[in-house]
Design a protein around this motif. Structure first.
Motif, PDB file in Angstrom:
ATOM      1  N   GLN A   1      30.238  44.861  47.460  1.00 27.26           N
ATOM      2  CA  GLN A   1      30.394  45.173  46.037  1.00 27.26           C
ATOM      3  C   GLN A   1      31.850  45.020  45.632  1.00 27.26           C
ATOM      4  OE1 GLN A   1      31.980  48.416  45.090  1.00 27.26           O
ATOM      5  NE2 GLN A   1      32.066  47.579  43.031  1.00 27.26           N
ATOM      6  N   SER A   2      32.755  45.502  46.482  1.00 24.42           N
ATOM      7  CA  SER A   2      34.176  45.419  46.146  1.00 24.42           C
ATOM      8  C   SER A   2      34.660  43.974  46.112  1.00 24.42           C
ATOM      9  CB  SER A   2      35.018  46.246  47.121  1.00 24.42           C
ATOM     10  OG  SER A   2      34.875  45.771  48.435  1.00 24.42           O
TER      11      SER A   2
ATOM     12  N   ILE B   1      32.839  41.309  45.260  1.00 26.91           N
ATOM     13  CA  ILE B   1      32.347  40.741  44.001  1.00 26.91           C
ATOM     14  C   ILE B   1      33.167  41.263  42.832  1.00 26.91           C
ATOM     15  CG2 ILE B   1      30.405  40.737  42.374  1.00 26.91           C
ATOM     16  CD1 ILE B   1      28.556  40.494  44.778  1.00 26.91           C
ATOM     17  N   SER B   2      33.406  42.563  42.811  1.00 27.16           N
ATOM     18  CA  SER B   2      34.208  43.154  41.732  1.00 27.16           C
ATOM     19  C   SER B   2      35.593  42.535  41.676  1.00 27.16           C
ATOM     20  CB  SER B   2      34.340  44.665  41.931  1.00 27.16           C
ATOM     21  OG  SER B   2      33.098  45.293  41.804  1.00 27.16           O
ATOM     22  N   HIS B   3      36.198  42.362  42.840  1.00 27.81           N
ATOM     23  CA  HIS B   3      37.537  41.777  42.907  1.00 27.81           C
ATOM     24  C   HIS B   3      37.532  40.343  42.386  1.00 27.81           C
ATOM     25  CE1 HIS B   3      41.527  40.766  44.359  1.00 27.81           C
ATOM     26  NE2 HIS B   3      40.985  39.689  44.923  1.00 27.81           N
ATOM     27  N   ASN B   4      36.552  39.548  42.794  1.00 24.97           N
ATOM     28  CA  ASN B   4      36.482  38.156  42.350  1.00 24.97           C
ATOM     29  C   ASN B   4      36.290  38.045  40.842  1.00 24.97           C
ATOM     30  OD1 ASN B   4      36.854  37.282  44.954  1.00 24.97           O
ATOM     31  ND2 ASN B   4      34.760  36.584  45.254  1.00 24.97           N
ATOM     32  N   ILE B   5      35.449  38.897  40.288  1.00 26.98           N
ATOM     33  CA  ILE B   5      35.227  38.855  38.837  1.00 26.98           C
ATOM     34  C   ILE B   5      36.471  39.333  38.105  1.00 26.98           C
ATOM     35  CG2 ILE B   5      33.897  39.817  36.920  1.00 26.98           C
ATOM     36  CD1 ILE B   5      31.428  39.625  38.756  1.00 26.98           C
ATOM     37  N   ALA B   6      37.122  40.381  38.613  1.00 28.82           N
ATOM     38  CA  ALA B   6      38.364  40.860  38.002  1.00 28.82           C
ATOM     39  C   ALA B   6      39.447  39.787  38.063  1.00 28.82           C
ATOM     40  CB  ALA B   6      38.832  42.142  38.682  1.00 28.82           C
ATOM     41  N   SER B   7      39.502  39.054  39.169  1.00 25.37           N
ATOM     42  CA  SER B   7      40.470  37.964  39.305  1.00 25.37           C
ATOM     43  C   SER B   7      40.179  36.850  38.306  1.00 25.37           C
ATOM     44  CB  SER B   7      40.454  37.397  40.721  1.00 25.37           C
ATOM     45  OG  SER B   7      40.909  38.352  41.648  1.00 25.37           O
ATOM     46  N   LEU B   8      38.896  36.531  38.140  1.00 29.06           N
ATOM     47  CA  LEU B   8      38.501  35.527  37.164  1.00 29.06           C
ATOM     48  C   LEU B   8      38.907  35.962  35.757  1.00 29.06           C
ATOM     49  CD1 LEU B   8      37.026  32.876  36.478  1.00 29.06           C
ATOM     50  CD2 LEU B   8      34.886  34.183  36.458  1.00 29.06           C
ATOM     51  N   GLU B   9      38.652  37.218  35.430  1.00 29.74           N
ATOM     52  CA  GLU B   9      39.041  37.752  34.126  1.00 29.74           C
ATOM     53  C   GLU B   9      40.557  37.672  33.932  1.00 29.74           C
ATOM     54  OE1 GLU B   9      35.692  41.047  32.991  1.00 29.74           O
ATOM     55  OE2 GLU B   9      37.130  41.612  34.559  1.00 29.74           O
TER      56      GLU B   9
ATOM     57  N   ILE C   1      21.195  40.511  37.615  1.00 35.08           N
ATOM     58  CA  ILE C   1      20.715  41.747  38.234  1.00 35.08           C
ATOM     59  C   ILE C   1      21.224  42.979  37.501  1.00 35.08           C
ATOM     60  CG2 ILE C   1      20.860  43.122  40.361  1.00 35.08           C
ATOM     61  CD1 ILE C   1      20.757  40.466  41.873  1.00 35.08           C
ATOM     62  N   GLY C   2      22.432  42.883  36.961  1.00 34.15           N
ATOM     63  CA  GLY C   2      23.001  44.005  36.226  1.00 34.15           C
ATOM     64  C   GLY C   2      23.659  45.049  37.098  1.00 34.15           C
ATOM     65  N   ASN C   3      23.933  44.691  38.361  1.00 32.96           N
ATOM     66  CA  ASN C   3      24.478  45.673  39.296  1.00 32.96           C
ATOM     67  C   ASN C   3      25.271  44.945  40.376  1.00 32.96           C
ATOM     68  OD1 ASN C   3      24.198  47.266  41.946  1.00 32.96           O
ATOM     69  ND2 ASN C   3      23.649  48.786  40.389  1.00 32.96           N
ATOM     70  N   PHE C   4      26.529  45.358  40.566  1.00 37.71           N
ATOM     71  CA  PHE C   4      27.396  44.712  41.556  1.00 37.71           C
ATOM     72  C   PHE C   4      26.869  44.899  42.978  1.00 37.71           C
ATOM     73  CE2 PHE C   4      30.334  45.161  38.019  1.00 37.71           C
ATOM     74  CZ  PHE C   4      31.084  43.997  38.075  1.00 37.71           C
ATOM     75  N   THR C   5      26.430  46.088  43.303  1.00 39.35           N
ATOM     76  CA  THR C   5      25.988  46.387  44.673  1.00 39.35           C
ATOM     77  C   THR C   5      24.757  45.579  45.038  1.00 39.35           C
ATOM     78  OG1 THR C   5      26.923  48.606  44.511  1.00 39.35           O
ATOM     79  CG2 THR C   5      25.294  48.227  46.244  1.00 39.35           C
ATOM     80  N   ARG C   6      23.759  45.579  44.173  1.00 38.72           N
ATOM     81  CA  ARG C   6      22.540  44.820  44.472  1.00 38.72           C
ATOM     82  C   ARG C   6      22.805  43.314  44.508  1.00 38.72           C
ATOM     83  NH1 ARG C   6      18.615  47.154  40.291  1.00 38.72           N
ATOM     84  NH2 ARG C   6      20.285  48.532  39.739  1.00 38.72           N
ATOM     85  N   ALA C   7      23.670  42.825  43.634  1.00 40.57           N
ATOM     86  CA  ALA C   7      24.031  41.410  43.669  1.00 40.57           C
ATOM     87  C   ALA C   7      24.742  41.086  44.979  1.00 40.57           C
ATOM     88  CB  ALA C   7      24.919  41.049  42.479  1.00 40.57           C
ATOM     89  N   GLY C   8      25.604  41.984  45.430  1.00 41.60           N
ATOM     90  CA  GLY C   8      26.301  41.796  46.690  1.00 41.60           C
ATOM     91  C   GLY C   8      25.355  41.701  47.868  1.00 41.60           C
ATOM     92  N   GLU C   9      24.340  42.532  47.859  1.00 45.02           N
ATOM     93  CA  GLU C   9      23.347  42.497  48.937  1.00 45.02           C
ATOM     94  C   GLU C   9      22.654  41.138  48.980  1.00 45.02           C
ATOM     95  OE1 GLU C   9      20.883  45.840  47.973  1.00 45.02           O
ATOM     96  OE2 GLU C   9      22.372  47.298  48.671  1.00 45.02           O
TER      97      GLU C   9
END
Length: 81
Positions: free
Chosen positions: A21-22, A24-32, A7-15
């Motif tokens: 959004q936060s 998803i961002s947190h999970n990806i940051a944790s993975l990184e 999708i290219g967007n955290f908010t839309r993917a979250g929906e």
């Protein structure tokens, strides 16, 4: 992460994923952090994959295609602890 990249967007993917959004961002940051690599370039115009992210997403797509989504879910959850 696959949905975010598609999708290219955290908010839309979250929906779509029924997540914030936060979250998803947190999970990806944790993975990184867990992998000790940057997977996504984040900018005003959205996101793009780093070279490492390209390799990881390819493997994620292969796992998903082979019916191994549970491996992805386990990895994603483990990195968000």
């Amino acid at each position: 992460m696959v949905k975010v990249v598609d999708i290219g967007n955290f908010t839309r993917a979250g929906e779509i994923l029924a997540m914030t959004q936060s979250g998803i961002s947190h999970n990806i940051a944790s993975l990184e952090s867990e992998l000790r690599i940057t997977l996504l370039n984040r900018g005003r115009n959205g996101i793009s994959l780093t070279d490492s992210g390209e390799r990881i997403i390819k493997n994620m797509r292969n796992l998903k295609r082979r019916g191994r989504e549970h491996v992805l879910i386990h990895l994603f959850k483990a990195c968000s602890l």
